[in-house]
Design a protein around this motif. Structure first.
Motif, PDB file in Angstrom:
ATOM      1  N   LEU A   1      98.384  44.499  21.137  1.00 49.60           N
ATOM      2  CA  LEU A   1      97.298  44.699  21.725  1.00 49.60           C
ATOM      3  C   LEU A   1      96.182  45.675  21.458  1.00 49.60           C
ATOM      4  CD1 LEU A   1      95.987  46.436  24.540  1.00 49.60           C
ATOM      5  CD2 LEU A   1      95.367  44.274  24.602  1.00 49.60           C
ATOM      6  N   ALA A   2      96.709  46.705  20.702  1.00 46.67           N
ATOM      7  CA  ALA A   2      95.919  47.574  20.295  1.00 46.67           C
ATOM      8  C   ALA A   2      94.793  47.045  19.068  1.00 46.67           C
ATOM      9  CB  ALA A   2      96.726  49.042  19.832  1.00 46.67           C
ATOM     10  N   TRP A   3      95.705  46.472  18.274  1.00 50.89           N
ATOM     11  CA  TRP A   3      94.836  45.766  17.078  1.00 50.89           C
ATOM     12  C   TRP A   3      93.808  44.956  17.548  1.00 50.89           C
ATOM     13  CZ3 TRP A   3      95.976  46.474  11.714  1.00 50.89           C
ATOM     14  CH2 TRP A   3      95.270  45.351  10.998  1.00 50.89           C
ATOM     15  N   ALA A   4      94.042  43.908  18.651  1.00 55.96           N
ATOM     16  CA  ALA A   4      93.293  43.265  19.249  1.00 55.96           C
ATOM     17  C   ALA A   4      92.039  43.909  19.776  1.00 55.96           C
ATOM     18  CB  ALA A   4      93.915  41.981  20.034  1.00 55.96           C
ATOM     19  N   ALA A   5      92.467  44.776  20.557  1.00 53.72           N
ATOM     20  CA  ALA A   5      91.322  45.627  21.319  1.00 53.72           C
ATOM     21  C   ALA A   5      90.321  46.214  20.214  1.00 53.72           C
ATOM     22  CB  ALA A   5      91.988  46.469  22.146  1.00 53.72           C
ATOM     23  N   TRP A   6      90.788  46.795  19.300  1.00 51.39           N
ATOM     24  CA  TRP A   6      89.787  47.480  18.313  1.00 51.39           C
ATOM     25  C   TRP A   6      89.064  46.394  17.745  1.00 51.39           C
ATOM     26  CZ3 TRP A   6      88.994  52.373  19.270  1.00 51.39           C
ATOM     27  CH2 TRP A   6      89.917  53.131  19.842  1.00 51.39           C
ATOM     28  N   GLN A   7      89.599  45.326  17.091  1.00 47.10           N
ATOM     29  CA  GLN A   7      89.063  44.312  16.531  1.00 47.10           C
ATOM     30  C   GLN A   7      87.757  43.770  17.453  1.00 47.10           C
ATOM     31  OE1 GLN A   7      90.651  41.036  14.389  1.00 47.10           O
ATOM     32  NE2 GLN A   7      91.837  42.514  12.841  1.00 47.10           N
ATOM     33  N   THR A   8      88.197  43.706  18.809  1.00 55.45           N
ATOM     34  CA  THR A   8      87.247  43.225  19.679  1.00 55.45           C
ATOM     35  C   THR A   8      85.871  43.876  19.848  1.00 55.45           C
ATOM     36  OG1 THR A   8      88.930  42.158  21.186  1.00 55.45           O
ATOM     37  CG2 THR A   8      86.761  42.633  22.053  1.00 55.45           C
ATOM     38  N   VAL A   9      85.963  45.332  19.932  1.00 56.88           N
ATOM     39  CA  VAL A   9      85.134  46.237  19.806  1.00 56.88           C
ATOM     40  C   VAL A   9      84.323  46.102  18.622  1.00 56.88           C
ATOM     41  CG1 VAL A   9      85.863  47.484  21.642  1.00 56.88           C
ATOM     42  CG2 VAL A   9      86.273  48.203  19.391  1.00 56.88           C
ATOM     43  N   PHE A  10      84.977  45.921  17.601  1.00 55.32           N
ATOM     44  CA  PHE A  10      84.290  45.820  16.301  1.00 55.32           C
ATOM     45  C   PHE A  10      83.375  44.483  16.164  1.00 55.32           C
ATOM     46  CE2 PHE A  10      83.913  44.231  12.005  1.00 55.32           C
ATOM     47  CZ  PHE A  10      83.377  45.486  11.182  1.00 55.32           C
ATOM     48  N   GLY A  11      83.864  43.340  16.579  1.00 56.98           N
ATOM     49  CA  GLY A  11      83.135  42.222  16.401  1.00 56.98           C
ATOM     50  C   GLY A  11      82.204  42.192  17.579  1.00 56.98           C
ATOM     51  N   LEU A  12      82.241  42.864  18.532  1.00 57.64           N
ATOM     52  CA  LEU A  12      81.207  42.518  19.631  1.00 57.64           C
ATOM     53  C   LEU A  12      80.101  43.801  19.407  1.00 57.64           C
ATOM     54  CD1 LEU A  12      80.544  41.361  22.305  1.00 57.64           C
ATOM     55  CD2 LEU A  12      81.894  43.013  23.818  1.00 57.64           C
ATOM     56  N   GLY A  13      80.415  44.890  18.981  1.00 51.41           N
ATOM     57  CA  GLY A  13      79.340  45.949  18.879  1.00 51.41           C
ATOM     58  C   GLY A  13      79.239  46.841  20.117  1.00 51.41           C
ATOM     59  N   PRO A  14      77.983  47.541  20.428  1.00 52.68           N
ATOM     60  CA  PRO A  14      77.983  48.035  21.423  1.00 52.68           C
ATOM     61  C   PRO A  14      77.946  47.252  22.925  1.00 52.68           C
ATOM     62  CG  PRO A  14      76.595  48.953  19.800  1.00 52.68           C
ATOM     63  CD  PRO A  14      77.229  47.781  19.300  1.00 52.68           C
ATOM     64  N   ALA A  15      78.767  47.397  23.630  1.00 54.90           N
ATOM     65  CA  ALA A  15      78.627  46.446  24.996  1.00 54.90           C
ATOM     66  C   ALA A  15      79.324  46.963  26.312  1.00 54.90           C
ATOM     67  CB  ALA A  15      79.479  45.098  24.394  1.00 54.90           C
ATOM     68  N   ASP A  16      78.971  46.496  27.411  1.00 52.29           N
ATOM     69  CA  ASP A  16      79.529  47.031  28.718  1.00 52.29           C
ATOM     70  C   ASP A  16      81.017  46.953  28.598  1.00 52.29           C
ATOM     71  OD1 ASP A  16      80.513  45.985  31.411  1.00 52.29           O
ATOM     72  OD2 ASP A  16      79.083  47.456  31.734  1.00 52.29           O
ATOM     73  N   GLY A  17      81.723  48.167  29.086  1.00 54.08           N
ATOM     74  CA  GLY A  17      82.950  48.275  28.869  1.00 54.08           C
ATOM     75  C   GLY A  17      83.521  47.392  29.839  1.00 54.08           C
ATOM     76  N   GLY A  18      83.091  46.853  30.841  1.00 53.00           N
ATOM     77  CA  GLY A  18      83.847  45.804  31.779  1.00 53.00           C
ATOM     78  C   GLY A  18      83.919  44.575  31.044  1.00 53.00           C
ATOM     79  N   ARG A  19      83.136  44.111  30.090  1.00 52.31           N
ATOM     80  CA  ARG A  19      83.191  42.822  29.409  1.00 52.31           C
ATOM     81  C   ARG A  19      84.384  42.729  28.488  1.00 52.31           C
ATOM     82  NH1 ARG A  19      77.857  41.810  26.118  1.00 52.31           N
ATOM     83  NH2 ARG A  19      79.026  40.028  25.742  1.00 52.31           N
ATOM     84  N   VAL A  20      84.754  44.112  27.924  1.00 51.48           N
ATOM     85  CA  VAL A  20      85.891  43.987  26.856  1.00 51.48           C
ATOM     86  C   VAL A  20      87.063  44.085  27.767  1.00 51.48           C
ATOM     87  CG1 VAL A  20      86.723  45.742  25.331  1.00 51.48           C
ATOM     88  CG2 VAL A  20      84.327  45.575  25.116  1.00 51.48           C
ATOM     89  N   ARG A  21      86.982  44.878  28.871  1.00 52.39           N
ATOM     90  CA  ARG A  21      88.190  45.054  29.830  1.00 52.39           C
ATOM     91  C   ARG A  21      88.494  43.660  30.139  1.00 52.39           C
ATOM     92  NH1 ARG A  21      86.270  47.176  34.710  1.00 52.39           N
ATOM     93  NH2 ARG A  21      85.830  44.844  35.002  1.00 52.39           N
ATOM     94  N   ASP A  22      87.577  42.783  30.804  1.00 50.09           N
ATOM     95  CA  ASP A  22      88.064  41.548  31.416  1.00 50.09           C
ATOM     96  C   ASP A  22      88.513  40.622  30.369  1.00 50.09           C
ATOM     97  OD1 ASP A  22      87.056  42.543  33.648  1.00 50.09           O
ATOM     98  OD2 ASP A  22      85.071  41.567  33.606  1.00 50.09           O
ATOM     99  N   ALA A  23      87.936  40.657  29.025  1.00 50.23           N
ATOM    100  CA  ALA A  23      88.386  39.738  27.967  1.00 50.23           C
ATOM    101  C   ALA A  23      89.619  40.055  27.566  1.00 50.23           C
ATOM    102  CB  ALA A  23      87.340  39.732  26.964  1.00 50.23           C
TER     103      ALA A  23
END
Length: 814
Positions: free
Chosen positions: A558-580
């Motif tokens: 989960l950690a690996w996927a989470a860090w890649q998610t914010v790398f790919g998405l760039g600056p974004a609302d944390g709620g979007r990342v959490r929900d995804a």
């Protein structure tokens, strides 16, 4: 599978093949009138058709429209038929046509909104609507099982009440069978043509076909001519009357006989442009006999993404992932093993009722067989054989008995036999395979078995691969995309060129996509993630830093996927990342799930996301993203330009003409704010590319994504012959030490597309170093930088001086 098709399907002159389509997600917050207001802007982009999500009456409030309740009416919440006609008129005034998405496979299991289903529940199998729905009345003891209760019926009996001729349970309403309204409640329930039960029984007891494992969607029997006519009459009328020009067919793999359905649809529409949402595995071909223009385009997405993925770097990234997360091979460490385990899990849990129905049918056929070989097969043995064969399929399904042998292979059968301890009992595998291959007859029951085997196979493939394994095997998130192959995501340019040549030859009017309402990450997010295959060591170093600095993750995958998610998405609302990421872990099903929630684990996920990827440690990932931004830009622009100029009809998903950073639905279905000012000046449309005006891909100079998109679409409109059915596709191969980093192709001798591939590795290796691109004869103008022209052997460093892509048009004497 079928290698090629005999020739393109003709389209009537009144309904030409689109040059490019633009997908709009209609919903109550974005109605037909809102779409009409956006038409001037969309026409200015250069598309030829609007591509509308489903327009027929759906469950009230639906955000997608795939839960149809009435095929006879255009959805009132969107503006009704008059609103659709007004949209069509506005579109015509601006030179645009309409393509609509249709849903032949299923309807909403919502009796109070679905009148046809209401009548079936009231009148039972004698209802004229009973033939509409794929219900196994025999399995349910003459009742349709409705998994709607929040607990076993004995615990919620007080919540069920008769109200006149209606049975009510909270927001649910069901019709009462005539003459039963005055019965005591337990007897009243027994007297109905349906049985309300605890929702958890759906997994094993359901007796109607559904969409994948979604019990809220009930399967339709469009193979019945009367059902086809009733469910398609309105759409066909809108086609005849010129309101609609073409169709997208949702999920044809769920149908009993997709080929026969598409033949009937082709005849009924007069051959209108139609594409099908068919997911092709690597090496699989669309059946040549299908009378369609092609697929919706996920096969194109796979090939485009593969171009920008570094094969050697991916291998190193995979090794780094395994060292970081230490996943078990079949729980995310090895792709093939992960898919196999997921398939076993899905087939014995989410699709258990489908497997049971298939087993019953196989046993009935064997017991009644006039041939001795299939007899004396125990249901458990047939069920085991079915399970072992189904989990070994590498494509979604077979389509005919003739091609079934290429799908349910002899090698798969040999492996399946190993599941049996007693060799004689393993003969059930051969019996089941022979049933699938049509070797025991062609009667109605045999045809039903083959159809249900194929339908179950397609649901299994979708659920086990797209909705489970993609969330377990996460070394590179951009590879876990619909139609993708995470086990081998990178593609050599020659493979891409061969694919494009085949598409131009066999399916020149097929659809192509890179972002859709179903992609798990938008193309721009995937383009950024692909850069990690060019810097796996830097990525691993950053993860080491942020892991030390952040709160412990619930698990390392989960950690690996989470860090890649914010790398790919760039600056974004944390709620979007959490929900995804909450959706991610529920789909993975390793520590929590949709139906077996583990609150403590999900709370830990939320806390980790807030404190880590979306907290202060996430700034280190943002720094890496900023450092490689030029290479992200190269991938973003390269993906966009290749998509818009390769063979096929490109479909732009709403908002993707600009930078579009989105995660899995519902994040990717948010309404788009279209400009209201006339966009031709660029005063509105162009300013939306990037908040700081630097262009959609974050570059400090050169063309941005919107400029590239507009230029490519304008060129398609200006030179339709260069991209249509009679066009040609020719690779243009660069020469020199960095030739592998330039991918180029010519369209009909009039257009040349050139893009930079693996730009970070290119920079590390010393740049272009005199590499040239031998252009076809003539003078070539750069449409992205007016005033620049090239001839002969163009120096690639000059070609990409300001922008990492080039779109050239032949000018002057031919």
């Amino acid at each position: 599978m079928t290698p090629e098709r005999p020739g393109p399907v003709p389209s009537p002159a009144a309904s030409p093949v689109p040059s490019a389509t633009y997908r709009l997600q209609l919903q109550p917050d974005f109605r037909f009138e809102a779409a009409a207001a956006a038409v001037p802007y969309l026409a200015s982009l250069g598309v030829s058709h609007l591509h509308l999500s489903p327009v027929l009456e759906a469950v009230p409030g639906s955000r997608h429209g795939y839960d149809v309740v009435d095929h006879a009416r255009v959805r009132a919440e969107l503006g009704g038929e008059e609103g659709l006609r007004a949209l069509a008129r506005t579109a015509r005034e601006h030179g645009l046509g309409l393509v609509v998405d249709i849903v032949p496979n299923h309807m909403a299991m919502s009796p109070r909104h679905n009148r046809a289903l209401w009548e079936v529940l009231r009148e039972g199998p004698e209802s004229p609507y009973a033939r509409w729905f794929d219900i196994d009345w025999r399995a349910g003891g003459g009742q349709v099982l409705l998994p709607v209760l929040g607990a076993p019926v004995g615990e919620v009996l007080d919540d069920l009440r008769a109200d006149g001729d209606v049975l009510r349970y909270h927001e649910h309403a069901f019709p009462l069978r005539d003459g039963t309204a005055d019965l005591p409640l337990p007897q009243l329930l027994d007297a109905q043509w349906y049985r309300p039960v605890w929702w958890r029984l759906a997994r094993t007891e359901l007796n109607y076909r559904r969409f994948f494992s979604i019990s809220e969607l009930i399967g339709l029997r469009v193979e019945d001519p009367e059902v086809f006519e009733a469910t398609h009459a309105t759409v066909l009328r809108l086609l005849r009357e010129g309101v609609v020009d073409g169709l997208r067919v949702d999920h044809p793999d769920g149908l009993a006989d997709p080929g026969a359905y598409l033949a009937r649809l082709h005849e009924a529409t007069g051959g209108r442009w139609t594409v099908v949402e068919k997911i092709l595995a690597d090496g699989e071909r669309l059946p040549a006999a299908w009378p369609v223009a092609g697929t919706t385009g996920y096969d194109a997405l796979r090939h485009v993404d593969g171009l920008f993925t570094d094969p050697a770097g991916y291998g190193e990234l995979l090794g780094r992932y395994r060292a970081f997360a230490a996943p078990q091979p079949d729980r995310g460490g090895d792709w093939a093993a992960t898919v196999r385990r997921a398939a076993y899990r899905v087939l014995t849990h989410e699709l258990a009722t489908e497997l049971d129905r298939l087993t019953r049918l196989a046993h009935r056929l064997c017991a009644a067989s006039p041939q001795p070989a299939p007899r004396d097969r125990a249901p458990w043995a047939l069920g085991t054989a079915l399970r072992e064969l189904l989990v070994r399929l590498e494509v979604y399904r077979p389509y005919t008995a003739a091609d079934a042998g290429e799908v349910v292979t002899g090698e798969a059968a040999a492996e399946a036999r190993l599941a049996f301890t007693v060799p004689e009992e393993a003969g059930a595998v051969d019996v089941v395979r022979d049933l699938v291959l049509g070797r025991y007859g062609d009667g109605p029951d045999h045809e039903e078995f083959r159809a249900r085997f194929a339908q179950t196979a397609s649901a299994l493939r979708a659920k086990s691969v797209e909705d489970t394994a993609f969330y377990r095997y996460v070394p590179l998130l951009s590879a876990t995309e619909v139609g993708g192959n995470p086990g081998g995501p990178a593609l050599d340019p020659e493979v891409f060129h061969a694919y494009c040549a085949r598409v131009q030859r066999d399916w020149p009017a097929t659809g192509t996509v890179v972002s859709t309402h179903d992609t798990k990450r938008s193309a721009d997010v995937r383009a950024a993630l692909a850069v990690l295959t060019e810097c796996p060591a830097r990525w691993a170093d950053v993860l080491t830093e942020v892991t030390r600095a952040s709160e412990g993750a619930p698990d390392p995958q989960l950690a690996w996927a989470a860090w890649q998610t914010v790398f790919g998405l760039g600056p974004a609302d944390g709620g979007r990342v959490r929900d995804a990421l909450l959706k991610h872990v529920r789909e993975a099903g390793l520590h929590t799930g949709w139906t077996e929630r583990v609150a403590s684990y999900e709370e830990a996920v939320e806390a980790f996301v807030a404190a880590g990827p979306c907290g202060a440690p996430g700034e280190r990932v943002a720094e890496l993203r900023k450092a490689v931004e030029p290479h992200v830009r190269a991938n973003v622009l390269g993906t966009a330009l290749v998509h818009l100029t390769m063979p096929g009809v490109p479909d732009l998903y709403q908002g993707t003409e600009h930078e579009y950073l989105a995660l899995v639905d519902p994040d990717n279905r948010r309404p788009v704010d279209f400009p209201t000012a006339h966009p031709a000046t660029g005063s509105d449309g162009e300013s939306r590319e990037h908040a700081d005006g630097t262009g959609s891909a974050g570059g400090a100079g050169g063309a941005g994504k919107t400029v590239v998109t507009r230029a490519a679409l304008a060129l398609r409109a200006r030179r339709p012959g260069a991209f249509g059915g009679a066009a040609t596709y020719e690779p243009v191969r660069a020469e020199g030490p960095a030739a592998e980093h330039c991918v180029a192709f010519a369209r009909s001798g009039d257009v040349v597309t050139a893009v930079t591939r693996l730009s970070l590795r290119l920079a590390r290796e010393g740049g272009w170093r005199g590499t040239t691109l031998p252009l076809p004869p003539g003078r070539w103008a750069d449409t992205l930088a007016p005033g620049r022209e090239f001839t002969g052997h163009a120096r690639v460093e000059e070609l990409f001086a300001d922008t990492p892509v080039a779109l050239l048009e032949r000018v002057g004497d031919q």
